[in-house]
Design a protein around this motif. Structure first.
Motif, short mmCIF file in Angstrom:
data_model
loop_
_atom_site.label_atom_id
_atom_site.label_comp_id
_atom_site.label_asym_id
_atom_site.label_seq_id
_atom_site.Cartn_x
_atom_site.Cartn_y
_atom_site.Cartn_z
N THR A 1 28.46 37.63 36.66
CA THR A 1 29.49 37.99 37.63
C THR A 1 30.54 36.90 37.74
N ILE A 2 30.12 35.64 37.68
CA ILE A 2 31.06 34.52 37.74
C ILE A 2 32.13 34.67 36.67
N PHE A 3 31.71 34.89 35.42
CA PHE A 3 32.67 34.94 34.33
C PHE A 3 33.47 36.23 34.34
N ALA A 4 32.90 37.31 34.85
CA ALA A 4 33.66 38.55 34.98
C ALA A 4 34.81 38.38 35.97
N ILE A 5 34.55 37.73 37.09
CA ILE A 5 35.58 37.52 38.11
C ILE A 5 36.60 36.50 37.64
N LEU A 6 36.14 35.45 36.95
CA LEU A 6 37.07 34.47 36.41
C LEU A 6 38.01 35.13 35.39
N GLY A 7 37.48 36.09 34.63
CA GLY A 7 38.31 36.82 33.68
C GLY A 7 39.39 37.62 34.39
N ALA A 8 39.04 38.19 35.54
CA ALA A 8 40.02 38.96 36.32
C ALA A 8 41.13 38.05 36.84
N ILE A 9 40.76 36.85 37.26
CA ILE A 9 41.77 35.90 37.74
C ILE A 9 42.73 35.52 36.61
N GLY A 10 42.15 35.18 35.46
CA GLY A 10 42.99 34.84 34.32
C GLY A 10 43.87 35.99 33.89
N GLY A 11 43.31 37.21 33.91
CA GLY A 11 44.08 38.37 33.52
C GLY A 11 45.22 38.68 34.47
N THR A 12 45.05 38.35 35.75
CA THR A 12 46.10 38.59 36.74
C THR A 12 47.22 37.55 36.63
N LEU A 13 46.85 36.30 36.39
CA LEU A 13 47.85 35.23 36.33
C LEU A 13 48.48 35.08 34.95
#
Length: 456
Positions: free
Chosen positions: A343-355
């Motif tokens: 879950t940590i890396f899934a959410i970090l991926g979302a942050i990177g994808g948004t920015l």
């Protein structure tokens, strides 16, 4: 700021619980130590290259991110990426607070009889003891914010080095407990070749996601640089070096927990508890608490507070904006997901994808549209070339929208889930290409081909 101050501030920013747990959790995903180390190095190399590219304008013109982004988005639309950055910072405040509250809970567990039993009572998805520890740490942040930054400035000079001392102690423990380096690196990977590459790219994207905000607002720092050489060298020494060293320590320590306890323990507070020594637990938890408080207020409260003041200058001051930021942070509820490596890396991926799309647009604007030349007066003029349509550049918003959709589509469309491992890269690439083509439809192909030739 002296070189010593700069280095210790970078250490305070990098050496925190979340950075430790993110690196250590790579072993929790099934990687071997060598695979985890390679993943960390690759992610940091990509990260520093992206920061270098986006830092040039800040050093050249001496202006911060919220001003620079006006060139591509317009004076009014620029508030959107600035607000996105603010909410990501608030998100990180929530995560850091939850991670740091574990250190508070560990100390309270030693001082209060029956503390562990409170975990049987659940409040909002967490045990009552965890809720109380989180509340105590949240109130401590509120106290610091209400009294201004002077309360924590002295922490920034020694919080990072203090955590390094703790980390070196744990590395020594891992080496002694495993009887040398060999056993720490002997643990085989639990991933097949196909699985590894998917997890590798997802992890690289996630590690970049930890610092995706800094890729955007690196001009906030480089605008004070005396030259381009200074800012390039400063970043090379300050961030990737300290980040890689700290990540290596985390991975070695986590590997030691596999050897000793038969399972990866990437939570440093949980590891400290395994020693069953009150002195070690209190000193270690205090080090982690101070470091988390330092980085959280300096990095994750100040920025969104000033962004919110910029939006509502007549209603907010620093204290009110800071308090509003940490109240909003509660709604991210990190206790529901942060303890799971996937879950940590899934959410970090979302942050990177948004920015990512915003970074791509900024890079495309500076290098391909403006050809590395900005009109300084236009940044502060409502009628200049950066005013667009009443302050809105809808082409930048379209590029950001397309980039965000492409970067996150794998999260919502099962058939395209494999793309999610590349979310940040898709966001940067799509944002840059779409923006350049929309801004300069006749010259974009020439500009991109020229840039490609220069790189070759």
């Amino acid at each position: 700021m002296s070189g010593r101050c700069r280095s210790t501030v970078w250490m305070g920013m990098v050496h925190n619980i979340v950075a430790y747990e993110t690196a250590g959790s790579l072993l929790g995903l099934g990687m071997s130590v060598w695979q985890a180390l390679a993943t960390v190095v690759v992610a940091n190399v990509i990260l520093i290259l992206a920061m270098w590219v986006n830092s040039v304008a800040g050093a050249k013109y001496g202006i911060p991110f919220p001003v620079l982004v006006r060139a591509s988005f317009g004076h009014q639309a620029a508030q959107i990426p600035v607000l996105i950055r603010a909410f990501v910072a608030i998100f990180w405040f929530a995560v850091q607070s939850w991670a740091g509250s574990k250190a508070v809970g560990a100390v309270l567990g030693l001082l209060i009889p029956g503390w562990a039993a409170l975990g049987d009572v659940h409040v909002l998805g967490m045990g009552l003891n965890d809720a109380l520890a989180y509340a105590v740490f949240w109130v401590l942040h509120a106290y610091v914010i209400s009294h201004g930054m002077e309360r924590v400035k002295f922490f920034e000079l020694w919080a990072g080095p203090l955590v390094i001392v703790l980390g070196l102690g744990l590395v020594t423990w891992a080496l002694v407990a495993a009887h040398g380096v060999g056993p720490l690196f002997a643990e085989p990977s639990k991933l097949t070749n196909g699985q590894f590459w998917h997890v590798f790219f997802l992890s690289v994207t996630g590690l970049i996601g930890v610092w995706a905000t800094l890729v955007l607002n690196i001009p906030d720092f480089t605008r004070f640089a005396r030259s381009q050489k200074d800012q390039v060298v400063g970043q090379a020494i300050g961030l990737p070096g300290t980040a890689i060293v700290f990540a290596v320590m985390s991975i070695i320590i986590t590997s030691g927990t596999i050897v000793v306890f038969g399972r990866p323990i990437w939570d440093p507070v949980e590891l400290l508890k395994q020693f069953h020594n009150p002195v070690i637990l209190i000193l270690g938890s205090f080090s982690l608490l101070v470091a988390t408080l330092s980085v959280n207020v300096a990095a994750n409260v100040v920025s969104p507070a000033y962004d919110l003041i910029n939006l509502f200058p007549k209603k907010l001051n620093f204290v009110k904006a800071g308090m509003l930021s940490i109240v909003i942070a509660l709604f991210f509820a990190p206790w529901l997901w942060f303890d799971n490596a996937n879950t940590i890396f899934a959410i970090l991926g979302a942050i990177g994808g948004t920015l990512g799309p915003v970074a791509g647009i900024m890079i495309g604007d500076f290098y391909f549209v403006r050809r590395r030349n900005y009109d300084m007066a236009a940044f502060y003029s409502r009628n200049g070339p950066y005013s667009y349509s009443n302050g809105w550049n809808f082409r930048a918003l379209v590029a950001m929208g397309i980039g965000t959709i492409l970067s996150l589509i794998g999260l919502f469309v099962p058939a395209l889930s494999g793309l999610y491992a590349y979310s940040w890269f898709l966001g940067v690439g799509a944002g840059l290409i779409v923006y350049v083509f929309l801004m300069r439809p006749r010259e974009s192909v020439v500009a991109l081909s020229q840039a490609s030739s220069e790189v070759d």
